[in-house]
Design a protein around this motif. Structure first.
Motif, PDB file in Angstrom:
ATOM      1  N   LEU A 266       0.832  -1.207   0.000  1.00 53.83           N
ATOM      2  CA  LEU A 266       0.000   0.000   0.000  1.00 53.83           C
ATOM      3  C   LEU A 266       0.866   1.257   0.000  1.00 53.83           C
ATOM      4  N   GLU A 267       1.922   1.225   0.771  1.00 53.04           N
ATOM      5  CA  GLU A 267       2.810   2.386   0.820  1.00 53.04           C
ATOM      6  C   GLU A 267       3.418   2.657  -0.551  1.00 53.04           C
ATOM      7  N   GLY A 268       3.665   1.574  -1.270  1.00 53.75           N
ATOM      8  CA  GLY A 268       4.266   1.698  -2.596  1.00 53.75           C
ATOM      9  C   GLY A 268       3.403   2.452  -3.599  1.00 53.75           C
ATOM     10  N   TYR A 269       2.101   2.499  -3.353  1.00 50.18           N
ATOM     11  CA  TYR A 269       1.218   3.219  -4.282  1.00 50.18           C
ATOM     12  C   TYR A 269       1.276   4.728  -4.069  1.00 50.18           C
ATOM     13  N   LEU A 270       1.633   5.128  -2.871  1.00 51.70           N
ATOM     14  CA  LEU A 270       1.605   6.565  -2.557  1.00 51.70           C
ATOM     15  C   LEU A 270       2.804   7.261  -3.186  1.00 51.70           C
ATOM     16  N   ILE A 271       2.544   8.393  -3.775  1.00 54.02           N
ATOM     17  CA  ILE A 271       3.598   9.145  -4.449  1.00 54.02           C
ATOM     18  C   ILE A 271       4.382   9.935  -3.397  1.00 54.02           C
ATOM     19  N   THR A 272       5.686   9.788  -3.443  1.00 56.77           N
ATOM     20  CA  THR A 272       6.489  10.446  -2.408  1.00 56.77           C
ATOM     21  C   THR A 272       7.206  11.693  -2.915  1.00 56.77           C
ATOM     22  N   GLU A 273       7.114  11.940  -4.213  1.00 56.24           N
ATOM     23  CA  GLU A 273       7.774  13.136  -4.752  1.00 56.24           C
ATOM     24  C   GLU A 273       6.815  14.310  -4.857  1.00 56.24           C
ATOM     25  N   ASN A 274       7.353  15.494  -4.647  1.00 59.08           N
ATOM     26  CA  ASN A 274       6.579  16.731  -4.743  1.00 59.08           C
ATOM     27  C   ASN A 274       5.326  16.723  -3.878  1.00 59.08           C
ATOM     28  N   THR A 275       5.451  16.235  -2.680  1.00 59.45           N
ATOM     29  CA  THR A 275       4.285  16.233  -1.788  1.00 59.45           C
ATOM     30  C   THR A 275       4.087  17.598  -1.125  1.00 59.45           C
ATOM     31  N   LYS A 276       5.095  18.451  -1.240  1.00 61.72           N
ATOM     32  CA  LYS A 276       4.939  19.805  -0.676  1.00 61.72           C
ATOM     33  C   LYS A 276       4.527  20.761  -1.795  1.00 61.72           C
ATOM     34  N   LEU A 277       3.767  21.799  -1.458  1.00 60.40           N
ATOM     35  CA  LEU A 277       3.424  22.818  -2.442  1.00 60.40           C
ATOM     36  C   LEU A 277       4.713  23.462  -2.931  1.00 60.40           C
ATOM     37  N   ASP A 278       4.803  23.679  -4.228  1.00 60.85           N
ATOM     38  CA  ASP A 278       5.999  24.283  -4.808  1.00 60.85           C
ATOM     39  C   ASP A 278       5.943  25.790  -4.620  1.00 60.85           C
ATOM     40  N   ILE A 279       6.518  26.261  -3.527  1.00 64.37           N
ATOM     41  CA  ILE A 279       6.535  27.698  -3.253  1.00 64.37           C
ATOM     42  C   ILE A 279       7.982  28.145  -3.138  1.00 64.37           C
ATOM     43  N   GLN A 280       8.385  28.954  -4.096  1.00 66.98           N
ATOM     44  CA  GLN A 280       9.780  29.399  -4.170  1.00 66.98           C
ATOM     45  C   GLN A 280       9.895  30.866  -3.800  1.00 66.98           C
ATOM     46  N   PRO A 281      10.999  31.212  -3.135  1.00 65.71           N
ATOM     47  CA  PRO A 281      11.210  32.626  -2.834  1.00 65.71           C
ATOM     48  C   PRO A 281      11.539  33.409  -4.110  1.00 65.71           C
ATOM     49  N   GLY A 282      11.270  34.673  -4.096  1.00 69.64           N
ATOM     50  CA  GLY A 282      11.665  35.530  -5.214  1.00 69.64           C
ATOM     51  C   GLY A 282      10.770  35.464  -6.436  1.00 69.64           C
ATOM     52  N   ARG A 283       9.596  34.898  -6.277  1.00 68.01           N
ATOM     53  CA  ARG A 283       8.661  34.894  -7.391  1.00 68.01           C
ATOM     54  C   ARG A 283       7.227  34.915  -6.842  1.00 68.01           C
ATOM     55  N   MET A 284       6.290  35.199  -7.727  1.00 70.55           N
ATOM     56  CA  MET A 284       4.896  35.116  -7.305  1.00 70.55           C
ATOM     57  C   MET A 284       4.418  33.691  -7.595  1.00 70.55           C
ATOM     58  N   ASN A 285       4.165  32.941  -6.541  1.00 74.44           N
ATOM     59  CA  ASN A 285       3.751  31.544  -6.686  1.00 74.44           C
ATOM     60  C   ASN A 285       2.241  31.462  -6.864  1.00 74.44           C
ATOM     61  N   VAL A 286       1.817  30.707  -7.848  1.00 77.01           N
ATOM     62  CA  VAL A 286       0.381  30.614  -8.112  1.00 77.01           C
ATOM     63  C   VAL A 286      -0.132  29.219  -7.759  1.00 77.01           C
ATOM     64  N   ILE A 287      -1.249  29.192  -7.052  1.00 76.97           N
ATOM     65  CA  ILE A 287      -1.899  27.923  -6.709  1.00 76.97           C
ATOM     66  C   ILE A 287      -3.345  27.989  -7.184  1.00 76.97           C
ATOM     67  N   LEU A 288      -3.670  27.142  -8.131  1.00 80.81           N
ATOM     68  CA  LEU A 288      -5.038  27.072  -8.641  1.00 80.81           C
ATOM     69  C   LEU A 288      -5.735  25.929  -7.908  1.00 80.81           C
ATOM     70  N   ILE A 289      -6.909  26.218  -7.385  1.00 84.66           N
ATOM     71  CA  ILE A 289      -7.631  25.194  -6.628  1.00 84.66           C
ATOM     72  C   ILE A 289      -8.897  24.792  -7.388  1.00 84.66           C
ATOM     73  N   VAL A 290      -9.011  23.509  -7.693  1.00 83.96           N
ATOM     74  CA  VAL A 290     -10.201  23.028  -8.394  1.00 83.96           C
ATOM     75  C   VAL A 290     -10.874  21.915  -7.583  1.00 83.96           C
ATOM     76  N   GLY A 291     -12.131  21.652  -7.918  1.00 80.46           N
ATOM     77  CA  GLY A 291     -12.871  20.606  -7.211  1.00 80.46           C
ATOM     78  C   GLY A 291     -14.347  20.923  -7.217  1.00 80.46           C
ATOM     79  N   VAL A 292     -15.177  19.914  -7.019  1.00 78.87           N
ATOM     80  CA  VAL A 292     -16.623  20.146  -7.052  1.00 78.87           C
ATOM     81  C   VAL A 292     -17.082  20.792  -5.740  1.00 78.87           C
ATOM     82  N   ASN A 293     -18.245  21.436  -5.793  1.00 73.84           N
ATOM     83  CA  ASN A 293     -18.771  22.118  -4.619  1.00 73.84           C
ATOM     84  C   ASN A 293     -19.002  21.143  -3.472  1.00 73.84           C
TER      85      ASN A 293
END
Ligand code: GDP
Length: 296
Positions: free
Chosen positions: A77-104
């Motif tokens: 089961l652990e093997g199915y979980l993705i372990t890369e890029n689990t953190k939001l990609d927020i870098q200093p020195g730029r405007m970081n954009v996060i688009l949020i989608v999903g049903v109501n």
């Protein structure tokens, strides 16, 4: 240990019983496992995959005792979980954009409030765009969360063009030197074509503003909806380029199998999980910790 996930009392709590007090590893044991997995919203396809992978792994490791199969299941089961890029990609020195989608109703508004609060606490300047212009109440609710989080909101009247909101939000973000811009979108799944067009437009506006710079497109899913969540993930993954998931309401479900289904099928990381209605009830997702919490 924090109460965290109800999952451990439910599905995963009962899994252990399947492997205890048995003398041999046989078909019956696997059938029992199948039944339990299906009942916990993991879905037939994923259940069959898990059992197949488990059998192969048990064979490969030469496991003979039923109680020794349990830790193998944990690894599978652990093997199915993705372990890369689990953190939001927020870098200093730029405007970081996060688009949020999903049903109501999945917890988008609440989740945006929680993320904003975290970022503001970290000393980031956050601007939020209310691009779900179809529901006036949604904007009001978002505004409340934004205030609570200490962020700023950009909004237009009900029925306004979501693209215009996105444009103005990015501009405000730039003018105010924001570290992070979070954009809330409308999640009306009933018309896939419209949804696709709208997200395409929004994506184009973002790209025009930030160029080739990567940005997050996060799908929020309700952890209590089981297979419905997987279907939503499939549709959104078709209509837009997702970079990850946030699964909410894991405090309210004894199932939680959706985490494995979406990870395995869509190969995108889970970035956060929602574990309550409060502003601090958002946890970074760590697959090791999650597995540990539900299995031990
Ligand atoms: P939206 O329509 O997607 O924006 O959903 P909302 O943010 O309005 O949330 C819908 C309901 O789910 C609200 O009652 C929230 O308090 C609740 N909710 C959101 N996230 C969580 C969570 O992680 N756990 C629990 N128990 N409830 C949540």
């Amino acid at each position: 240990k924090e109460k965290l996930f109800k999952s451990r009392e439910g599905l995963f709590g009962t899994l252990k019983n399947i492997f205890t007090g048995k003398s041999i590893v046989d078909g019956e044991m696997y059938e029992e496992l199948e039944d339990t997995l299906v009942q916990s919203d993991i879905g037939i396809e994923m259940t069959l995959k898990i059992v197949k992978d488990l059998k192969a792994e048990v064979k490969a490791r030469g496991v003979k005792k039923p109680e020794d199969v349990y830790p193998v299941l944990k690894d599978v089961l652990e093997g199915y979980l993705i372990t890369e890029n689990t953190k939001l990609d927020i870098q200093p020195g730029r405007m970081n954009v996060i688009l949020i989608v999903g049903v109501n109703g999945v917890g988008k508004t609440t989740t945006i409030g929680k993320i904003a609060a975290k970022l503001v606490k970290d000393g980031k300047k956050v601007v939020i765009g209310a691009a779900d212009t179809f529901r006036a109440a949604a904007v009001e609710q978002l505004e409340e969360w934004v205030k609570r989080a200490g962020a700023e909101i950009v909004k237009h009247p009900e029925g306004a063009d979501p693209g215009a909101v996105v444009f103005d939000t990015l501009k405000a973000g730039e003018d105010k030197n924001a570290d992070v811009v979070i954009i809330d979108t409308a999640g009306r799944l009933h018309n896939k074509n419209n949804l696709m067009k709208e997200l395409e437009k929004i994506n184009n506006i973002i790209k025009k503003k930030i160029g080739d710079q990567p940005y997050e497109s996060i799908l929020v899913l309700d952890g209590t909806t089981g297979q419905n969540g997987l279907i939503q993930a499939r549709v959104f993954n078709e209509v837009t380029k997702l970079t990850g998931f946030i699964v909410t309401k894991l405090d309210g479900t004894a199932k939680g199998g959706i985490l494995f289904s979406i990870s395995e099928e869509l190969k995108k990381p889970i970035k956060y999980i929602g574990v309550g209605e409060g502003i601090e009830d958002l946890r970074e997702f760590n697959s090791k910790e999650y597995i540990q919490a539900i299995f031990d």
